[in-house]
Design a protein around this motif. Structure first.
Motif, short mmCIF file in Angstrom:
data_model
loop_
_atom_site.label_atom_id
_atom_site.label_comp_id
_atom_site.label_asym_id
_atom_site.label_seq_id
_atom_site.Cartn_x
_atom_site.Cartn_y
_atom_site.Cartn_z
N GLY B 131 0.81 -1.22 0.00
CA GLY B 131 0.00 0.00 0.00
C GLY B 131 0.84 1.26 0.00
O GLY B 131 2.02 1.24 0.38
N PRO B 132 0.24 2.37 -0.44
CA PRO B 132 0.97 3.63 -0.60
C PRO B 132 1.50 4.18 0.72
O PRO B 132 2.52 4.88 0.73
N THR B 133 0.85 3.84 1.86
CA THR B 133 1.35 4.38 3.13
C THR B 133 2.67 3.72 3.54
O THR B 133 3.36 4.23 4.41
N SER B 134 3.02 2.58 2.92
CA SER B 134 4.31 1.94 3.21
C SER B 134 5.40 2.44 2.26
O SER B 134 6.57 2.06 2.40
N ALA B 135 5.04 3.30 1.31
CA ALA B 135 6.01 3.76 0.30
C ALA B 135 7.14 4.56 0.96
O ALA B 135 6.92 5.25 1.95
N ARG B 136 8.34 4.43 0.39
CA ARG B 136 9.52 5.13 0.93
C ARG B 136 10.33 5.69 -0.22
O ARG B 136 10.54 5.02 -1.23
N ASP B 137 10.85 6.88 -0.05
CA ASP B 137 11.61 7.49 -1.14
C ASP B 137 13.00 6.88 -1.31
O ASP B 137 13.70 7.17 -2.27
N ASP B 138 13.41 6.04 -0.34
CA ASP B 138 14.73 5.40 -0.45
C ASP B 138 14.63 3.89 -0.66
O ASP B 138 15.59 3.17 -0.45
N LEU B 139 13.44 3.44 -1.10
CA LEU B 139 13.23 1.99 -1.21
C LEU B 139 14.23 1.32 -2.14
O LEU B 139 14.62 0.17 -1.95
N PHE B 140 14.67 2.05 -3.17
CA PHE B 140 15.52 1.42 -4.19
C PHE B 140 17.02 1.63 -3.94
O PHE B 140 17.84 1.08 -4.65
N GLU B 141 17.33 2.41 -2.92
CA GLU B 141 18.74 2.71 -2.67
C GLU B 141 19.49 1.47 -2.22
O GLU B 141 19.12 0.82 -1.25
N GLY B 142 20.56 1.16 -2.95
CA GLY B 142 21.37 0.00 -2.62
C GLY B 142 20.79 -1.32 -3.09
O GLY B 142 21.38 -2.37 -2.87
N SER B 143 19.63 -1.29 -3.73
CA SER B 143 19.03 -2.54 -4.22
C SER B 143 19.49 -2.80 -5.64
O SER B 143 20.14 -1.98 -6.27
N LEU B 144 19.15 -3.98 -6.13
CA LEU B 144 19.47 -4.31 -7.52
C LEU B 144 18.22 -4.12 -8.36
O LEU B 144 17.11 -4.42 -7.92
N CYS B 145 18.40 -3.59 -9.56
CA CYS B 145 17.26 -3.50 -10.48
C CYS B 145 17.64 -4.12 -11.82
O CYS B 145 18.63 -3.72 -12.44
N PHE B 146 16.87 -5.13 -12.22
CA PHE B 146 17.04 -5.70 -13.55
C PHE B 146 16.39 -4.77 -14.58
O PHE B 146 15.29 -4.26 -14.35
#
Lengths: 285, 285
Positions: B131-146
């Motif tokens: 849900g949108p209330t769990s959204a974070r602006d740093d969710l992708f930092e340091g993660s891998l993206c294909f």
């Protein structure tokens, strides 16, 4: 809780050292003697305050102790039980912290003379670290500790050992040695080998793609290989059986996927979620 | 990094909402339109600042967007791709965040007209929360993206999508859709089913004996069963194959244990430890 005048701890690594620190913290021992094979470890154990005095001589170390704790690797216990048996005297209480119980309990009961009470323990606490410098006085707090009971175990001895672990903050579970070994095969030993296998199945080019889920899943694969090879050897038949059961379950799931039976798959995931959420409630994490 | 004038995000849950927040934080979008099926989710997404305006009408939402992001569950993507295809115009760039790629990429490439560039993405980030209330602006930092690339993918489009993910803090890995699905079956989908199976194998009286090792090992078994049933269905053949491979490995280990071949067992644990330690170096935990 009854406290002890003199405690002897054979093996002053992470577990033995932590027992020393925890017994002192809770004022359950007037004096603690650390027994080991190397002066350097014993010196470290004394330096961190886990033991009051030390000796390389096991016979003099256990003499007069009202509690003797075997805290060596499981692979050394048999030899030490045989070495200590002749010098133990009626009234001395003996326990261990080994991660398997059937063999150790049987060997101790056979070796010790009447009046020497042996009660097996297995505190399910530890870390990837080893040695007395990793010892912590709160290592057992909130953890589970198995205490074993057989037809010949003194009930009073079981009570005293159980009370000691409770006083150190552990939840105590009394079982037979057999039941203990069956449970730990399923909840600890088998999952350990599964974690290592999940790592070994990865191609080198997949390593950088591991996310937080698989990182947590495989954390214990970073543990000491020698220690876990030993533990696995001690409980090999029950672990092998657990591994085969899991292998069959995984093959059944593969079949569900192949016939696209997503409803059964969802039920299985749902059942696991409910049980996993219950585990967290049980162990209070 | 090229920024976007107008971004349309279809689906404003954890991933869509986090993309909105992250794109704004890094000033990569002048305006973001959230598209969804329920006013309540859209309102929440606007309230947390993930989107600037919202609509229930997908056609008007994507109109004029220079970047369109599909952030719905994988099971809804096909339908949405077909719904959006007729209104997209040449020059619009489209991506998604779905956890499988072969089907989605093939469907999008078949549905979209020439000049509409589709590049598949799969950010390996998320949590048990939704849900949108769990959204974070740093969710992708340091993660891998294909980021996927096929024979027909525009190289410039791949560059722009890759740059966007890099700007949001992700490590980008370009692969074919097939290779992506093979890798995630092994590093994510199959381990998930193993974690759930390890939980399901436990008897009720074992739950309280679970230690920190198995608790970590089974953490992802607490995830959303519906979501994971869907993901498993999308990648079923490759997951089934990975499960069977692991099952055979576990049966081989059971045989080692039965013949007490502890040396081979130690080697296997040692190999896993080295690889697991390498994983942690790779992913920087």
């Amino acid at each position: 809780v009854t406290s002890f005048n003199r405690v002897a701890i054979i093996g002053v690594g992470l577990l033995g050292g932590s027992m020393g620190l925890a017994l002192k913290k809770h004022r359950l021992a007037d004096s603690i003697c650390g027994i080991g094979r190397r002066e350097s470890s014993l010196d470290e154990a004394r330096r961190v305050g886990a033991v009051d005095n030390t000796t390389l001589d096991i016979a003099s170390g256990v003499k007069g102790a009202d509690l003797v704790i075997f805290a060596t690797p499981v692979s050394r216990m048999r030899e030490l039980i045989l070495a200590v048996a002749p010098v133990l005297e009626p009234g001395q209480l003996v326990t261990d912290v080994g991660s398997t119980k059937t063999t150790i309990v049987a060997e101790a009961e056979a070796a010790f003379s009447s009046g020497v009470d042996f009660v097996g323990s297995h505190p399910m606490a530890g870390s990837e670290k080893r040695g007395p410098t990793s010892a912590r006085d709160d290592l057992f707090e909130g953890s589970l500790c198995f205490v074993t009971q057989t037809d010949t175990t003194s009930l009073e001895a079981v009570e005293r050992i159980s009370e000691m672990w409770s006083a150190l903050g552990a939840r105590v579970r009394r079982t037979s040695p057999d039941t203990h070994d069956r449970i730990v095969a399923q909840v600890s030993h088998m999952p350990h080998l599964v974690a290592s296998s999940l790592v070994n199945e990865l191609d080198e080019d997949m390593l950088e793609t591991v996310g937080p889920g698989l990182a947590d899943l495989t954390r214990i694969a970073s543990s000491d290989p020698d220690l876990w090879a030993e533990i696995s050897a001690e409980n090999s038949a029950l672990i092998a059986q657990s591994l085969c059961n899991l292998a069959h379950t995984l093959e059944d799931i593969a079949k569900l996927l192949e016939k696209n039976d997503i409803e059964s798959l969802r039920n299985l995931l749902q059942q696991a979620k409910i049980k996993r959420d219950n585990i967290i409630k049980c162990i209070g994490k």
